[in-house]
Every structure is written in structure tokens, then in C-alpha cells.
Scaffold this active site. Structure first.
Site, PDB file in Angstrom:
ATOM      1  N   ARG A  57       0.798  -1.312  -0.216  1.00 22.04           N
ATOM      2  CA  ARG A  57      -0.100  -0.319  -0.121  1.00 22.04           C
ATOM      3  C   ARG A  57       1.268   1.154   0.223  1.00 22.04           C
ATOM      4  O   ARG A  57       0.250   2.105  -0.681  1.00 22.04           O
ATOM      5  CB  ARG A  57      -0.939  -0.098   1.005  1.00 22.04           C
ATOM      6  CG  ARG A  57      -2.113  -0.957   0.893  1.00 22.04           C
ATOM      7  CD  ARG A  57      -2.243  -1.372   2.478  1.00 22.04           C
ATOM      8  NE  ARG A  57      -1.612  -2.334   2.388  1.00 22.04           N
ATOM      9  CZ  ARG A  57      -2.124  -3.507   2.997  1.00 22.04           C
ATOM     10  NH1 ARG A  57      -3.246  -3.452   2.350  1.00 22.04           N
ATOM     11  NH2 ARG A  57      -0.534  -4.381   2.876  1.00 22.04           N
ATOM     12  N   THR A  58       1.401   1.660   1.069  1.00 25.39           N
ATOM     13  CA  THR A  58       2.165   2.647   0.969  1.00 25.39           C
ATOM     14  C   THR A  58       3.174   2.684   0.062  1.00 25.39           C
ATOM     15  O   THR A  58       3.680   4.012  -0.541  1.00 25.39           O
ATOM     16  CB  THR A  58       2.910   2.622   2.409  1.00 25.39           C
ATOM     17  OG1 THR A  58       2.609   1.734   3.711  1.00 25.39           O
ATOM     18  CG2 THR A  58       4.103   3.943   2.720  1.00 25.39           C
ATOM     19  N   LYS A  85      24.960  -5.688  -0.392  1.00 22.16           N
ATOM     20  CA  LYS A  85      26.495  -5.784  -0.309  1.00 22.16           C
ATOM     21  C   LYS A  85      27.051  -4.593   0.858  1.00 22.16           C
ATOM     22  O   LYS A  85      28.286  -4.806   0.995  1.00 22.16           O
ATOM     23  CB  LYS A  85      27.059  -5.328  -1.209  1.00 22.16           C
ATOM     24  CG  LYS A  85      26.615  -5.833  -3.086  1.00 22.16           C
ATOM     25  CD  LYS A  85      27.262  -5.243  -3.863  1.00 22.16           C
ATOM     26  CE  LYS A  85      26.347  -4.910  -5.152  1.00 22.16           C
ATOM     27  NZ  LYS A  85      26.581  -3.940  -5.973  1.00 22.16           N
ATOM     28  N   ARG A 107      11.636   3.452   4.199  1.00 20.41           N
ATOM     29  CA  ARG A 107      10.894   2.601   5.269  1.00 20.41           C
ATOM     30  C   ARG A 107      11.758   1.888   5.530  1.00 20.41           C
ATOM     31  O   ARG A 107      12.919   1.274   4.989  1.00 20.41           O
ATOM     32  CB  ARG A 107       9.600   1.501   4.649  1.00 20.41           C
ATOM     33  CG  ARG A 107       9.215   0.717   5.212  1.00 20.41           C
ATOM     34  CD  ARG A 107       8.044  -0.344   5.090  1.00 20.41           C
ATOM     35  NE  ARG A 107       6.606   0.616   4.778  1.00 20.41           N
ATOM     36  CZ  ARG A 107       5.844   0.150   5.200  1.00 20.41           C
ATOM     37  NH1 ARG A 107       5.602  -0.855   4.797  1.00 20.41           N
ATOM     38  NH2 ARG A 107       4.601   0.740   5.386  1.00 20.41           N
ATOM     39  N   HIS A 136       4.396   6.221  11.751  1.00 17.24           N
ATOM     40  CA  HIS A 136       4.284   5.416  10.161  1.00 17.24           C
ATOM     41  C   HIS A 136       2.867   6.846   9.984  1.00 17.24           C
ATOM     42  O   HIS A 136       1.751   6.727   9.728  1.00 17.24           O
ATOM     43  CB  HIS A 136       3.201   4.076   9.645  1.00 17.24           C
ATOM     44  CG  HIS A 136       3.426   3.990   8.741  1.00 17.24           C
ATOM     45  ND1 HIS A 136       3.234   4.913   7.389  1.00 17.24           N
ATOM     46  CD2 HIS A 136       3.157   2.421   8.168  1.00 17.24           C
ATOM     47  CE1 HIS A 136       2.686   4.340   6.347  1.00 17.24           C
ATOM     48  NE2 HIS A 136       2.792   3.157   6.777  1.00 17.24           N
TER      49      HIS A 136
HETATM   50  N1   CP Z   1      -0.330   0.049   6.101  1.00 23.84           N
HETATM   51  C1   CP Z   1       0.793  -0.571   5.298  1.00 23.84           C
HETATM   52  O1   CP Z   1       2.007   0.342   5.565  1.00 23.84           O
HETATM   53  O2   CP Z   1       0.524  -1.094   4.140  1.00 23.84           O
HETATM   54  P1   CP Z   1       2.849  -2.112   3.340  1.00 23.84           P
HETATM   55  O3   CP Z   1       2.819  -2.991   4.479  1.00 23.84           O
HETATM   56  O4   CP Z   1       1.751  -2.553   2.311  1.00 23.84           O
HETATM   57  O5   CP Z   1       2.437  -0.501   3.220  1.00 23.84           O
END
Ligand code: CP
Length: 310
Positions: A57-58, A85, A107, A136
Site C-alpha cells: 500500500r504505502t 552488499k 521505510r 508511520h
Molecule cells: N499499511 C501499510 O503500511 O501497508 P504496507 O506495508 O502494504 O505498505
């Protein structure tokens, strides 16, 4: 609204900044719904998604948001990058910066990684797309937007966040965002999955599901994060599902018009009954995903300074 360099968390944002992002995202939803989704706002700018952990999603919605606003996008997955590496986060950021990338969405499994990354590129925006168990923020914003749309307000609502709170960056971003906009927040889960600092957070804590759900206007169900658990936090998945899994039947104590969120990805039949996840009387899970694109457009617009050509 004064522009910030980065979006690293919701804890440090003011209620005014959060409301500005929600209002901007709300106005951008019309663009996302157009047959031809393209505005020139970020033409000539570039955005890199730098993901050291998996995402559906993100990452996709950040790339969709950037493309809708005409930015060029670059996608770096750690598993196919020079990180395997041994290249450091610092050198990864410096390398992408030297290529002229204008903004970074990151992320990483390390809490604080986005703060670090932001220091390595002092002149450019960094957006936290999830750092370890810390925050998040864009998930928090899209959850707030969804709640505000469905309920018409956030102020005064009782919101129960249920599940693996200790390992959840989504829980922390939701907690801060909801608190700043005036909601009452409950953290609900087994004692082993509640954060050690819960007594210092602006929330109530429940270790009994029924008590935590009683009277709740909104229930945000969180995924059991087995990938972050290096010990047994509950006897078995079956027992967790029986005691803390949320189903339509267990919602009888909540407000009659209770709304159910889940940030995804879901473990159907564990933290949420599969039938509840698909039940549109309660669940707004696909609405959350739709709102994610508009929220990420709003964040890119705020940090990258799009021209007023929407
Ligand atoms: N909710 C969320 O962060 O989903 P993803 O891990 O798919 O990005």
C-alpha cells in the site's frame, strides 16, 4: 501553512498542521477520482521511494501520488540494491542525493532511521514511510481522514486501537494524531503486547477486549507483527484470535454505528474475522487505501512546494 523540511512523525505536528494536511488531502480526492489523473504540480521534480522493508500500500500509493502530480519517480528496494552488499543508509542517501533526486520516502526496520536519513540530506524533504516500531505518519493521516469522513469529526470520538500495540508504528501515529485532534484513545491488547511506556501516553489501556470495545465509536484493528516478535507474546495464534480477534459479534458492546479500520496487510481470521473485514456496515478498509493516495499527494505538496496549479 508554514512548510516543514520533513515529515517524520505525527507527535511533533500541531493540530493545525494535521488539519491542513487532512483538508488538502480532502480537496485532492477529486483529482484521484478523475478519469485522467494528472496535474502539473510537481512537474520537473523527482521522488525516490527507498524501502528496506516490504510494502504494497504505502509504496504504491506514494508512487501513484507523485505520478498524479507529474513528478518523476524512482524506486529502490533494499533487496535488489547495494544495501545487500553492505552499503550503509548514509551512503545510500548520499548516492541518491548526488543523482539530483528532490525528495525521499523511506521505510526501514530501524526506529529512528527516517530522522537519520533526513540529516544526511539536509536540503531535501524526507518522508517517513514507517521506521521500526516508532511511527508511520502517513498511515496515521489516512486513518484520520477516513474517520473524519465517516464520522464528520474526530474531536470527542472514542477510538479503540486493538492488537499488537507494542510493535506497531501505526498505533503510535494514530495515537498522536487522534489525541491532537481531540479524540479519546484506548489501547487494547494482551499485557505482553502493550507498550512499556503506555502510562506516559495520552490514552487509556485495556487488557480485556470487551471492556476496551465498550462504547467505542471507532475500532482500529492492528496486525499481529510476527516479524518483529523475537519471543512468544501469547500462547498460540488460536488463543489470540479467540481472546482478541475482532468480529461483528464482539462489536455488540461498541457504539451502534461503530466503524472498523485496519491498516493492512490483514491476517484474516487472526486479529479480524474475515467476514467483518468484508462487511461494509462496519469496515472502511478499502476507503483507507483510497484515502492513502490523496494523503500522500497532500504531504508531497506540502513538503515539495507545488505550484498553485491544481
Ligand atoms: N499499511 C501499510 O503500511 O501497508 P504496507 O506495508 O502494504 O505498505
Amino acid at each position: 501553512m508554514t512548510r516543514r523540511k520533513d515529515l517524520l512523525d505525527l507527535q511533533s505536528l500541531s493540530a493545525e498542521e494535521i488539519t491542513y494536511l487532512l483538508d488538502t488531502a480532502q480537496s485532492f480526492k477529486e483529482i484521484v477520482a478523475r478519469p485522467v489523473k494528472k496535474v502539473p504540480t510537481l512537474r520537473g521534480k523527482s521522488v525516490a521511494t527507498v524501502f528496506f522493508e516490504p510494502s504494497t500500500r504505502t509504496r504504491t500509493s506514494f508512487e501513484a501520488a507523485a505520478k498524479i502530480m507529474s513528478a518523476d519517480t524512482y524506486s529502490l528496494a533494499a533487496t535488489t540494491s547495494s544495501a545487500v552488499k553492505g552499503e550503509s543508509l548514509k551512503d545510500t542517501m548520499l548516492t541518491l542525493d548526488a543523482m539530483g533526486i528532490d525528495a525521499f520516502v523511506i521505510r526501514h526496520s530501524f526506529s529512528g532511521s527516517a530522522h537519520l536519513a533526513a540529516k544526511y540530506v539536509p536540503g531535501k524533504p524526507v518522508i517517513n514511510a514507517g521506521d521500526g516500531t516508532h511511527e508511520h505518519p502517513t498511515q496515521g493521516l489516512l486513518d484520520l481522514l477516513t474517520v473524519r469522513e465517516v464520522k464528520g469529526r474526530v474531536d470527542g470520538l472514542t477510538v479503540a486501537i486493538v492488537g499488537d500495540i507494542a510493535h506497531s508504528r501505526v498505533a503510535r501515529s494514530n495515537l498522536w494524531g487522534l489525541h491532537k485532534l481531540g479524540a479519546r484513545v484506548r489501547l487494547v491488547g494482551p499485557a505482553t503486547l502493550l507498550p512499556a511506556d503506555a502510562d506516559q501516553l495520552p490514552c487509556e489501556v485495556f487488557t480485556d477486549l470487551e471492556a476496551g470495545l465498550r462504547g467505542a465509536d471507532v475500532v482500529n484493528v492492528l496486525r499481529i507483527q510476527l516479524e518483529r516478535q523475537d519471543a512468544a507474546f501469547f500462547p498460540s495464534i488460536r488463543e489470540y484470535a479467540r481472546l482478541f480477534g475482532v468480529s461483528a459479534a464482539k462489536l455488540h458492546v461498541a457504539a451502534p454505528d461503530v466503524t472498523v479500520l485496519h491498516p493492512g496487510p490483514m491476517n484474516r481470521g487472526v486479529e479480524i474475522a474475515s467476514s467483518l473485514a468484508d462487511d461494509r456496515r462496519y469496515a472502511v478498509i478499502t476507503d483507507q487505501v483510497t484515502n492513502g493516495v490523496a494523503v500522500r499527494m497532500a504531504v508531497l505538496f506540502w513538503l515539495m512546494g507545488g505550484a498553485a496549479q491544481i
